[in-house]
Scaffold this motif. Structure first.
Motif, PDB file in Angstrom:
ATOM      1  N   LYS A 131     -37.698   8.427 -41.410  1.00 53.48           N
ATOM      2  CA  LYS A 131     -36.893   8.443 -40.195  1.00 53.48           C
ATOM      3  C   LYS A 131     -37.638   7.719 -39.075  1.00 53.48           C
ATOM      4  N   GLU A 153     -33.068  10.733 -33.211  1.00 52.37           N
ATOM      5  CA  GLU A 153     -33.600  10.358 -34.519  1.00 52.37           C
ATOM      6  C   GLU A 153     -32.578   9.552 -35.322  1.00 52.37           C
ATOM      7  N   VAL A 155     -32.141   8.220 -39.477  1.00 54.68           N
ATOM      8  CA  VAL A 155     -32.633   8.242 -40.863  1.00 54.68           C
ATOM      9  C   VAL A 155     -32.779   6.810 -41.369  1.00 54.68           C
TER      10      VAL A 155
END
Length: 318
Positions: A131, A153, A155
């Motif tokens: 990530k 965040e 991925v």
């Protein structure tokens, strides 16, 4: 109306600028890098952010180095309430950092304090991270070391390249900034200092970083190839000439071979031994002086002589 000076240069910055304008903020100036020669014909080309700014009639400043430049005083004289940067490419001097009443903030493409520097998207893939993300932080005189305001965040998928991850992060960055600005202007955010001891770095990619070391593990080479696609592109040597490797697959195979050795030439590409006992199949490449092509096209044409036991990565010593 909050007056904003926006500072950015490449494609990554464009959706961020667009979102600021869509949200109704007054962008009083854009600061970007000078026009640069591009391509084999060295055509003088404006940065993407300049092109976008001119569409909206926004004044553009292009200092080679903003520190001690004529443009520095001109930008300060505009009396912006806030400066927003996204991949601008320069550290701002203290007098500029201190000028806006709301400060200077940066949209950075990593989860700080990880991957400070100019190539965080590349290194997040090269290092095999699962990530990454966007950090919006106050700017400081030290590289990407300012206090953190907000984080999102993202991925990293197994097939992601720098190109696909760049586009994801650019969109996430523009959305996060859209959420952050009202809170910042209202004084509702509490900045969080970075822990310098936890910092890692992502310096600009050098030519030596682009070359494939076949003695590395298959996983490392796979990550390097996608972590250089579509720029600057990893390369190896074939027949004593550089050959760019755009795409590859990890291959499960049982064989004994020295790193860089072609163990089979299949219809869709050559399978190459790595240093970990694993293998990489090259599926898209670019021979010296040629255009990018799929490996099957190469093998039917210029690469028809490629054979088992050929060794990649050996340059002409002469």
């Amino acid at each position: 109306m909050t007056k904003i000076v926006f500072m950015g240069t490449p494609d990554f910055s464009v959706p961020v600028l667009q979102r600021i304008l869509e949200d109704g903020y007054e962008v009083i100036a854009v600061v970007t890098q000078p026009d640069r020669p591009v391509g084999r014909k060295k055509v003088l080309t404006p940065p993407p952010v300049k092109v976008e700014a001119l569409k909206h009639g926004i004044p553009v400043y292009q200092p080679e180095k903003i520190r001690q430049s004529e443009e520095l005083g001109q930008i300060i004289a505009l009396q912006p309430d806030l400066i927003v940067t996204a991949a601008f490419g320069q550290i701002l001097p203290k007098e500029l950092l201190d000028a806006p009443r709301l400060g200077c903030i940066n949209v950075h493409a990593s989860l700080l304090p990880e991957l400070r520097g100019g190539a965080p998207i590349h290194y997040s893939i090269i290092q095999g991270k699962e990530k990454t993300g966007i950090t919006i932080m106050y700017m400081a005189e030290k590289l990407d070391a300012g206090d953190i305001l907000t984080v999102a965040e993202v991925v990293i998928e197994e097939e992601d390249t720098v190109g696909t991850l760049h586009d994801k992060l650019s969109e996430v960055g523009s959305e996060l900034l859209s959420q952050t600005l009202p809170q910042l202007i209202a004084g509702e955010l509490t900045p969080i200092p970075q822990v310098d001891e936890e910092a890692t770095f992502a310096p600009n990619i050098k030519r030596s970083d682009e070359k494939i070391d076949w003695s590395a593990s298959g996983e490392q080479i796979y990550n390097q190839i996608r972590g250089m696609n579509p720029w600057p592109v990893a390369f190896t040597e074939y027949e004593s000439k550089p050959m760019k490797v755009w795409k590859a697959l990890k291959v499960n195979r049982q064989a004994e071979a020295a790193p860089g050795t072609i163990i089979s030439v299949e219809e869709d590409g050559p399978v190459v031994a790595t240093g970990s006992g694993s293998f990489i199949k090259i599926t898209e490449l670019q021979p010296a002086g040629k255009k990018k092509m799929t490996a099957d096209v190469f093998l039917r044409g210029a690469g028809s002589k490629m054979a088992v036991n050929d060794i990649l990565g050996v340059a002409n010593e002469n």
